[in-house]
Design an enzyme around this catalytic site. Structure first.
Site, PDB file in Angstrom:
ATOM      1  N   HIS A 168      12.724  42.426  44.536  1.00 40.53           N
ATOM      2  CA  HIS A 168      13.462  43.184  43.530  1.00 40.53           C
ATOM      3  C   HIS A 168      14.434  44.134  44.225  1.00 40.53           C
ATOM      4  O   HIS A 168      14.253  44.503  45.388  1.00 40.53           O
ATOM      5  CB  HIS A 168      12.498  43.961  42.650  1.00 40.53           C
ATOM      6  CG  HIS A 168      11.710  43.083  41.730  1.00 40.53           C
ATOM      7  ND1 HIS A 168      10.886  43.590  40.757  1.00 40.53           N
ATOM      8  CD2 HIS A 168      11.629  41.737  41.632  1.00 40.53           C
ATOM      9  CE1 HIS A 168      10.324  42.590  40.098  1.00 40.53           C
ATOM     10  NE2 HIS A 168      10.754  41.453  40.617  1.00 40.53           N
ATOM     11  N   GLU A 200      14.978  47.324  43.838  1.00 33.70           N
ATOM     12  CA  GLU A 200      14.379  48.593  44.259  1.00 33.70           C
ATOM     13  C   GLU A 200      13.616  48.418  45.567  1.00 33.70           C
ATOM     14  O   GLU A 200      13.708  49.254  46.464  1.00 33.70           O
ATOM     15  CB  GLU A 200      13.378  49.116  43.205  1.00 33.70           C
ATOM     16  CG  GLU A 200      13.925  49.199  41.801  1.00 33.70           C
ATOM     17  CD  GLU A 200      13.640  47.965  40.966  1.00 33.70           C
ATOM     18  OE1 GLU A 200      13.185  48.125  39.825  1.00 33.70           O
ATOM     19  OE2 GLU A 200      13.869  46.844  41.441  1.00 33.70           O
ATOM     20  N   CYS A 230       9.642  47.475  37.538  1.00 36.32           N
ATOM     21  CA  CYS A 230       8.346  46.873  37.216  1.00 36.32           C
ATOM     22  C   CYS A 230       7.232  47.738  37.808  1.00 36.32           C
ATOM     23  O   CYS A 230       7.492  48.711  38.528  1.00 36.32           O
ATOM     24  CB  CYS A 230       8.266  45.450  37.765  1.00 36.32           C
ATOM     25  SG  CYS A 230       8.154  45.378  39.575  1.00 36.32           S
ATOM     26  N   CYS A 285       7.295  47.792  41.785  1.00 38.03           N
ATOM     27  CA  CYS A 285       8.375  48.620  42.331  1.00 38.03           C
ATOM     28  C   CYS A 285       8.124  50.100  42.037  1.00 38.03           C
ATOM     29  O   CYS A 285       8.454  50.955  42.860  1.00 38.03           O
ATOM     30  CB  CYS A 285       9.728  48.179  41.770  1.00 38.03           C
ATOM     31  SG  CYS A 285      10.297  46.616  42.487  1.00 38.03           S
TER      32      CYS A 285
END
Length: 147
Positions: A71, A73, A99, A102
């Site tokens: 992801h 992040e 999410c 993260c």
């Protein structure tokens, strides 16, 4: 202009910049960008994609995201580990709501504010950030414009 208005303008600019950064992603289903900002300086950036050295193909033959895609992040936070910067007290700007996984990284990285631009069907990541007393702001550049 008061400090709250100035902060909103900065948040608005950085979330738009994160959206532009997302265009670097090779993912077809969803492109996500992230910036880590500290003292008005971008100290890290990331977008969703495969790990370094892997092919730049995020989806399998069934158009499902491959399980090893990182992801935005996570890419931005792990990039900090390879730099001389740290994210204590920083703000993370990300184009989509973080999410749960993260959000754990965000908490451990010492990030104190998260500004995100799109809601996600699951809210467990946002809920965890709030539980950790991280300031969470939803700011969609298509809906909110600076005065």
């Amino acid at each position: 202009m008061n400090s709250k208005e100035k902060q909103f303008e900065l948040d608005y600019r950085y979330i738009r910049m994160a959206r532009i950064w997302s265009e670097n992603s090779y993912c077809k289903r969803r492109k996500v960008g992230a910036l880590v900002v500290k003292d008005k300086m971008i100290i890290s950036d990331g977008y969703n994609g495969t790990p370094s050295g892997f092919e730049n193909i995020c989806e399998d033959d069934n158009n499902l995201t491959k399980p090893y895609v990182l992801h935005a992040e996570a890419n931005a936070i792990t990039k900090l580990a390879r730099s001389n910067n740290n994210s204590d007290g920083a703000t993370l700007y990300v184009t989509a709501a973080p999410c749960l996984e993260c959000s754990k990284l965000i908490i451990q990285a010492g990030i104190k504010r998260v500004v995100y631009g799109e809601e996600y069907r699951l809210h467990d990541g946002i809920d965890l950030l709030r539980r950790a007393k991280i300031e969470v702001i939803y700011l969609n550049p298509d809906e909110d414009e600076p005065k």
